[in-house]
Design an enzyme around this catalytic site. Structure first.
Site, PDB file in Angstrom:
ATOM      1  N   GLU A  13      -3.775 -27.800 -36.167  1.00  0.00           N
ATOM      2  CA  GLU A  13      -3.758 -27.636 -37.661  1.00  0.00           C
ATOM      3  C   GLU A  13      -5.182 -26.962 -38.112  1.00  0.00           C
ATOM      4  O   GLU A  13      -5.180 -25.870 -38.857  1.00  0.00           O
ATOM      5  CB  GLU A  13      -3.608 -28.743 -38.649  1.00  0.00           C
ATOM      6  N   LEU A  14      -6.335 -27.336 -37.457  1.00  0.00           N
ATOM      7  CA  LEU A  14      -7.561 -26.835 -37.805  1.00  0.00           C
ATOM      8  C   LEU A  14      -7.592 -25.340 -37.547  1.00  0.00           C
ATOM      9  O   LEU A  14      -8.004 -24.505 -38.285  1.00  0.00           O
ATOM     10  CB  LEU A  14      -8.703 -27.647 -37.083  1.00  0.00           C
ATOM     11  N   SER A 429      -9.469  -7.310 -14.875  1.00  0.00           N
ATOM     12  CA  SER A 429      -8.382  -7.308 -15.759  1.00  0.00           C
ATOM     13  C   SER A 429      -8.402  -6.228 -16.928  1.00  0.00           C
ATOM     14  O   SER A 429      -9.472  -5.565 -17.119  1.00  0.00           O
ATOM     15  CB  SER A 429      -8.628  -8.574 -17.059  1.00  0.00           C
ATOM     16  N   GLU A 480      -3.796  -7.183 -14.071  1.00  0.00           N
ATOM     17  CA  GLU A 480      -3.684  -8.535 -14.223  1.00  0.00           C
ATOM     18  C   GLU A 480      -2.717  -8.771 -15.285  1.00  0.00           C
ATOM     19  O   GLU A 480      -2.778 -10.024 -16.317  1.00  0.00           O
ATOM     20  CB  GLU A 480      -4.901  -9.573 -14.561  1.00  0.00           C
ATOM     21  N   ARG A 511     -11.293 -21.512 -30.736  1.00  0.00           N
ATOM     22  CA  ARG A 511     -10.723 -21.252 -29.281  1.00  0.00           C
ATOM     23  C   ARG A 511     -10.747 -22.562 -28.316  1.00  0.00           C
ATOM     24  O   ARG A 511     -11.593 -23.289 -28.635  1.00  0.00           O
ATOM     25  CB  ARG A 511     -11.759 -20.427 -28.511  1.00  0.00           C
ATOM     26  N   HIS A 637     -17.550 -11.980  -8.745  1.00  0.00           N
ATOM     27  CA  HIS A 637     -18.088 -11.690 -10.176  1.00  0.00           C
ATOM     28  C   HIS A 637     -18.856 -12.638 -10.931  1.00  0.00           C
ATOM     29  O   HIS A 637     -18.361 -13.851 -10.864  1.00  0.00           O
ATOM     30  CB  HIS A 637     -16.882 -11.087 -10.674  1.00  0.00           C
ATOM     31  N   GLU A 661     -23.291  -9.301 -14.647  1.00  0.00           N
ATOM     32  CA  GLU A 661     -23.457  -9.067 -15.986  1.00  0.00           C
ATOM     33  C   GLU A 661     -25.029  -8.472 -16.075  1.00  0.00           C
ATOM     34  O   GLU A 661     -25.878  -9.284 -15.417  1.00  0.00           O
ATOM     35  CB  GLU A 661     -23.357 -10.167 -16.929  1.00  0.00           C
ATOM     36  N   HIS A 690     -18.810  -6.795 -24.291  1.00  0.00           N
ATOM     37  CA  HIS A 690     -18.750  -7.549 -25.412  1.00  0.00           C
ATOM     38  C   HIS A 690     -19.154  -6.871 -26.670  1.00  0.00           C
ATOM     39  O   HIS A 690     -19.038  -7.540 -27.910  1.00  0.00           O
ATOM     40  CB  HIS A 690     -19.516  -9.012 -25.229  1.00  0.00           C
ATOM     41  N   CYS A 722     -17.854  -7.107 -17.294  1.00  0.00           N
ATOM     42  CA  CYS A 722     -16.984  -8.179 -17.224  1.00  0.00           C
ATOM     43  C   CYS A 722     -15.506  -7.503 -17.220  1.00  0.00           C
ATOM     44  O   CYS A 722     -15.367  -6.372 -17.354  1.00  0.00           O
ATOM     45  CB  CYS A 722     -17.168  -9.155 -18.323  1.00  0.00           C
TER      46      CYS A 722
HETATM   47 ZN    ZN Z   1     -17.506 -11.720 -16.320  1.00  0.00          ZN
END
Ligand code: ZN
Length: 762
Positions: A13-14, A429, A480, A511, A637, A661, A690, A722
């Site tokens: 619910e949150l 991906s 993927e 998340r 990776h 990274e 990102h 990434c």
């Molecule tokens: Zn990564």
């Protein structure tokens, strides 16, 4: 007693109300009301279960460390004053950033909460930080519970852990220097709670289970003496995620009224504590596992705590090892699980009953809990009798070493898979579009047949292959589209794992993840990825890289059986992955990437335990990958900014190519790698995926040139930092096009440098 409940609600619910608020579908009033209702349900559930000391302020709209920042007014200047009118928006801006007329407002950084998969927001503190009582959340929520007739125990992040979990805004700044400025705010909160008649408050100091310097130990003494000197409720000091170890004397000597310890991870600390605990101090014994989903062995808990009960009487409390926020809400929702497995499990709601049963058994004798004890005994016998390790779990030194040296392998791989210098590739991906998610959901709910779903995935793979060909990448991936999650996908295909339907736990903010349950011997029933890889390779003459998740990551992101060492369980997973690697190789896939993003987060909290962990963790990676021939190239990776403490472990993986990274950390990791005796190729990320901006070819060429300052040209790969699943095609296509152009321009520059002008015969 309980230390904390899951915050997300049995039906998530949150998440729905918080995200609805962000999207403008839910009003602030509605969000606040949902949260209030959720807290009330939690308190009432615990009271109804018979929990006597119910926590408060364990609920958070986003994160409890962020709540603490707000409580002590540690809000960086860039977020403005946080006037009451816009407090909710300031709160979420701290968590997620915001778009302002003046530009983008950078949120607080996020990092792992100790060795859990929960992420907290990192306070930014420096010489300029001033504290003030910025939010009265714990006080308000205490009053809120009382209006429901429930006396609660507010939970606060303790002042020393709060400071030490922060990030200094100035280099060399000692966070503990802020303690004298911080304590008055804590005193204010405690005094207000005391005036309300609040009997107990809980201060969480999980740092007490880690290695502490002399300064840090002294800070605990200072802080708790100061807090003891002013008006406050009785204080329970809570530690969890490990044993106190060399901090036991320190913790037992602090002027508090109760001490909570984790007896799941540190049962051996019970006896020394009984000897050292001052008269009158409460011992809260964390015997129900707050980090795992297995049913408590009640007889075992009663035996462990029996002597403590005799010595302490009502000064012994029974609790979970830590807050129950790290386990799913309610097993009753899992109607599809195999009944035998289900009988062995306990989620948060069931763990409350276990706490009450143990406390009752201790105070009234085992006859008082005869029924619960009988069920528990039956499950314990069932678990003990259910075929222990039959699969290969043994360590096998010869199987976890490749025969040829990295140099010999490089020669062999140049023959198998010839590539230009500075080869370009991606991490694996490609965008997980709405159509992909929709097709997956339709397949899961039975609205899309296996054949149709298979054809859909093949069409996606073809799209990704064609896109990469037209961009001109050297080593391709299949993208993927068939993977729902990098661990869940494999857990669904390996024997020994079960999946839940509603077993969500908070990873950060809104998340949530649903960790698979690893309950038995892990074996590979059949091929997991071969079909997709073979199809992808059939579409192109360029090499296609096979993509697998490594054994340590599958282990770390699952709820794992607790009846054998984690290392043995990890070796079983490694053997299963090794079979898949062998099948990929036989199917003609000569570049295979095995990802271990969780290698670092599995690190034990204590330095003395780290080498042992890294030994078996790297061994498991090698076990999974070392069966291939010299000409097959193993990639891995990593995507964390801090490499310093695991550089030796990265080398010990013995991979042929490591992509990392590096775009944000400015290639600094390459210097670390080049200083060590690391011999593999390295693909430093030249595109920070990102960030929403598409980097230019020139920017990426500059990063490649920086990499060439640290490493020889024949060891450098060019790739993003990434996977691309969270990005959109509109960003991916131009960014990868620029990346290939950057690699080509540097290649041309190198050729021009090596061959004197005039000798060029193109
Ligand atoms: Zn990564």
């Amino acid at each position: 007693m309980n230390l904390g409940m899951p915050r997300i609600g049995p039906g998530r619910e949150l998440k729905h109300s918080v995200e609805g608020y962000w999207e403008g579908r839910v009003t602030a009033a509605h969000l606040i009301e949902t949260a209030r209702q959720h807290r009330a349900d939690g308190w009432q559930t615990q009271t109804a279960a018979g929990i006597e000391s119910v926590p408060n302020n364990d609920f958070s709209l986003y994160d409890h460390v962020l709540d603490t920042c707000c409580m002590v007014g540690a809000v960086p200047d860039r977020f403005g004053s946080g006037e009451p009118a816009d407090q909710l928006d300031t709160y979420f801006a701290l968590a997620r950033g915001a778009q302002m007329p003046t530009g983008t407002l950078r949120p607080l950084e996020m990092t792992k909460w100790f060795d859990t998969n929960y992420h907290y927001l990192v306070p930014e503190l420096g010489p300029e930080t001033q504290f003030r009582l910025g939010s009265t959340k714990p006080i308000d929520e205490h009053a809120e519970a009382r209006r429901l007739g429930i006396e609660t125990r507010p939970v606060l992040v303790g002042p020393v852990s709060f400071l030490l979990l922060a990030k200094p805004t100035a280099t060399g700044f000692s966070l503990l220097d802020l303690l004298p400025r911080l304590l008055p705010v804590y005193q204010q909160v405690l005094a207000q709670l005391s005036e309300l008649g609040c009997e107990w408050v809980q201060l969480d100091e999980p740092l007490l289970v880690t290695d502490l310097s002399a300064n840090e130990r002294a800070a605990f003494v200072d802080a708790y003496s100061t807090l003891a000197s002013s008006q406050r409720p009785r204080c329970l000091l809570a530690t969890y995620f490990g044993q106190l170890g060399d901090n036991l004397e320190l913790a037992a000597g602090l002027p508090v009224d109760g001490l909570h310890v984790d007896l799941v991870r540190g049962p051996e600390q019970l006896d020394p504590l009984l000897d050292r605990l001052p008269a009158g101090t409460v011992l809260s014994a964390g015997v129900v596992d707050g980090r795992n989903v297995w049913r408590n062995d009640l007889r075992h808990s009663l035996a462990l705590l029996g002597p403590a009960q005799q010595r302490l009487g009502d000064r012994l409390w029974v609790g979970p090892s830590c807050s129950l926020q790290h386990v799913p809400h309610d097993l009753d929702l899992e109607t599809d699980l195999d009944p035998r497995l289900r009988s062995r499990l306990a989620f948060a709601r069931q763990k409350l009953d276990e706490l009450v049963a143990i406390a009752r058994g201790l105070t009234r004798g085992s006859d008082a809990i005869r029924e619960a004890l009988a069920t528990s005994d039956k499950v314990a016998a069932d678990r003990a009798g259910s075929g222990k390790t039959t699969a290969r779990a043994v360590s096998a030194p010869s199987a976890s070493r490749r025969a040829a040296s990295p140099h010999q392998r490089r020669q062999a791989q140049r023959q198998t898979t010839p590539l230009p210098s500075l080869p370009t590739t991606t991490i694996g991906s490609f965008p997980q579009t709405t159509e992909i998610r929709r097709a997956r959901q339709q397949h899961a709910s039975g609205h899309l047949s296996d054949e149709d779903y298979g054809r859909f995935c093949e069409a996606e793979i073809e799209r990704v292959i064609r896109a990469q060909e037209s961009i001109g990448l050297d080593v391709l991936v299949h993208g993927e589209p068939e993977r729902n999650d990098m661990v869940q996908y494999f857990a669904e295909r390996l024997d020994g794992f079960a999946a839940t339907r509603h077993g969500w736990v908070q990873s950060y903010g809104t998340r949530y993840v649903r960790p698979p349950i690893l309950y038995g011997d892990v074996t590979r029933g059949g091929p997991m990825t071969i079909r997709w890889m073979v199809y992808a390779q059939s579409l192109t003459t360029s090499p296609v890289k096979g993509m697998l998740t490594g054994p340590v990551t599958i282990l770390e992101w699952s709820f794992v059986r607790d009846d054998q060492p984690r290392a043995d369980t990890c070796r079983q997973i490694a053997w299963a992955i090794r079979v898949e690697v062998a099948d990929l190789e036989s199917a003609g896939i000569r570049i295979i990437q095995v990802d271990e993003p969780a290698l670092r987060e599995g690190m034990p909290l204590r330095r003395q335990d780290r080498d042992g962990y890294l030994d078996w963790a790297t061994e498991c990676f090698r076990l999974a990958t070392a069966g291939v021939s010299d000409g097959t190239q193993v990639h891995t990776h990593m995507c964390y900014a801090e490499f310093g403490d695991i550089i030796d472990a990265i080398i010990a993986l013995d991979a042929d190519v490591i992509s990392i990274e590096a775009a944000r950390s400015g290639m600094g990791v390459l210097t670390q790698l080049s200083k060590s005796n690391h011999l593999a190729d390295v693909g430093p990320g030249v595109w920070d995926i990102h960030s929403p901006t598409v980097p230019s070819a020139e920017e990426m060429a500059t990063l490649i040139e920086q990499a060439l300052d640290a490493l020889p040209v024949d060891r450098v790969w060019v790739n993003p930092d990434c996977g691309l699943k969270t990005r959109r095609w509109e960003e991916v296509l131009p960014a990868l096009t620029n990346m290939v152009a950057a690699a080509r321009s540097v290649r041309e520059r190198l050729v021009a440098d090596v061959i004197p002008e005039g000798d060029l015969h193109f």
